[in-house]
Design a protein around this motif. Structure first.
Motif, mmCIF file in Angstrom:
data_model
loop_
_atom_site.group_PDB
_atom_site.id
_atom_site.type_symbol
_atom_site.label_atom_id
_atom_site.label_comp_id
_atom_site.label_asym_id
_atom_site.label_seq_id
_atom_site.Cartn_x
_atom_site.Cartn_y
_atom_site.Cartn_z
ATOM 1 N N VAL A 197 0.861 -1.178 0.000
ATOM 2 C CA VAL A 197 0.000 0.000 0.000
ATOM 3 C C VAL A 197 0.901 1.233 0.000
ATOM 4 N N GLU A 198 0.547 2.201 -0.810
ATOM 5 C CA GLU A 198 1.237 3.485 -0.776
ATOM 6 C C GLU A 198 0.187 4.554 -0.523
ATOM 7 N N GLU A 199 0.425 5.347 0.522
ATOM 8 C CA GLU A 199 -0.503 6.416 0.906
ATOM 9 C C GLU A 199 0.206 7.754 0.823
ATOM 10 N N VAL A 200 -0.598 8.793 0.651
ATOM 11 C CA VAL A 200 -0.083 10.152 0.686
ATOM 12 C C VAL A 200 -0.995 10.960 1.603
ATOM 13 N N ILE A 201 -0.403 11.845 2.374
ATOM 14 C CA ILE A 201 -1.187 12.719 3.246
ATOM 15 C C ILE A 201 -1.820 13.779 2.359
ATOM 16 N N TRP B 88 -5.652 10.875 4.612
ATOM 17 C CA TRP B 88 -4.645 10.266 3.751
ATOM 18 C C TRP B 88 -5.366 9.356 2.763
ATOM 19 N N GLN B 89 -4.700 9.101 1.644
ATOM 20 C CA GLN B 89 -5.331 8.292 0.601
ATOM 21 C C GLN B 89 -4.284 7.506 -0.153
ATOM 22 N N THR B 90 -4.756 6.446 -0.796
ATOM 23 C CA THR B 90 -3.853 5.635 -1.590
ATOM 24 C C THR B 90 -3.390 6.430 -2.807
ATOM 25 N N ALA B 91 -2.178 6.095 -3.241
ATOM 26 C CA ALA B 91 -1.593 6.731 -4.423
ATOM 27 C C ALA B 91 -0.736 5.682 -5.116
ATOM 28 N N GLY B 92 -0.807 5.640 -6.417
ATOM 29 C CA GLY B 92 0.009 4.677 -7.143
ATOM 30 C C GLY B 92 -0.550 3.273 -7.079
ATOM 31 N N TYR B 93 0.324 2.320 -7.304
ATOM 32 C CA TYR B 93 -0.055 0.900 -7.366
ATOM 33 C C TYR B 93 -0.338 0.348 -5.967
ATOM 34 N N GLN B 94 -1.454 -0.358 -5.821
ATOM 35 C CA GLN B 94 -1.833 -0.999 -4.561
ATOM 36 C C GLN B 94 -1.941 -2.492 -4.790
#
Length: 172
Positions: free
Chosen positions: A81-85, A96-102
């Protein structure tokens, strides 16, 4: 606050509780991504023997744009999981939310966060998650069956865990 939802989905869970502490103390406690995600670090039946490991950038998940990478295993499957604030307004709100490949099993993309509001006796804490289901027939079926359970577990662990921690601190 405008309730923005994850793209493509109406799936949402939210949960609230009163915390016996000022909003700033509650926000400061929840501002640490490793602390807020401790329920996924292992030892929980919901993780089915799996555990997740956090890797934080120099912003440590405490700045808008900061990136959080979470890797682990569940049922022998590798997860990522990749998240960004996306939003951080101390002591009121963090999103925060997911960003990119999950690579997850029962949910796909999500937008998650919490809000604090002064309340009689402390702080009203509201946690939420908006999420999409995985793609494909098997992923979608697993998501329909277990996605709501996972969303409820995650948000409830954050909110109720915070309430319990502050209540225990008050007793000591």
């Amino acid at each position: 606050m405008e309730k923005q939802r994850c793209k493509e989905t109406p799936h949402r869970f939210e949960h609230s509780a009163t915390i016996v502490a000022p909003p700033q103390d509650v926000f400061d406690f929840l501002d640490d991504p490793e602390r807020i995600g401790a329920h996924m670090s292992g030892g929980s039946p919901m993780m089915l023997g799996g555990a997740m490991r956090y890797r934080l950038d120099e912003g440590r998940g405490r700045e808008v744009g900061s990136v959080i990478r979470i890797d682990g295993r569940m049922l022998g499957l590798a997860l990522h999981v990749e998240e960004v604030i996306a939003e951080r307004v101390p002591p009121v709100r963090k999103i925060w939310q997911t960003a990119g490949y999950q690579k997850m099993i029962v949910i796909q993309d999500y937008r998650m966060g919490f809000e604090t509001h002064p309340a009689p006796g402390g702080t009203e804490l509201r946690g939420f998650i908006d999420y999409t289901l995985p793609q494909g027939v098997v992923g979608r079926l697993l998501g329909l069956l277990a996605g709501p359970l996972y969303a409820r577990w995650c948000v409830t662990r954050i909110v109720d865990g915070t309430r319990q921690l502050f209540a225990a601190r008050r007793r000591t």
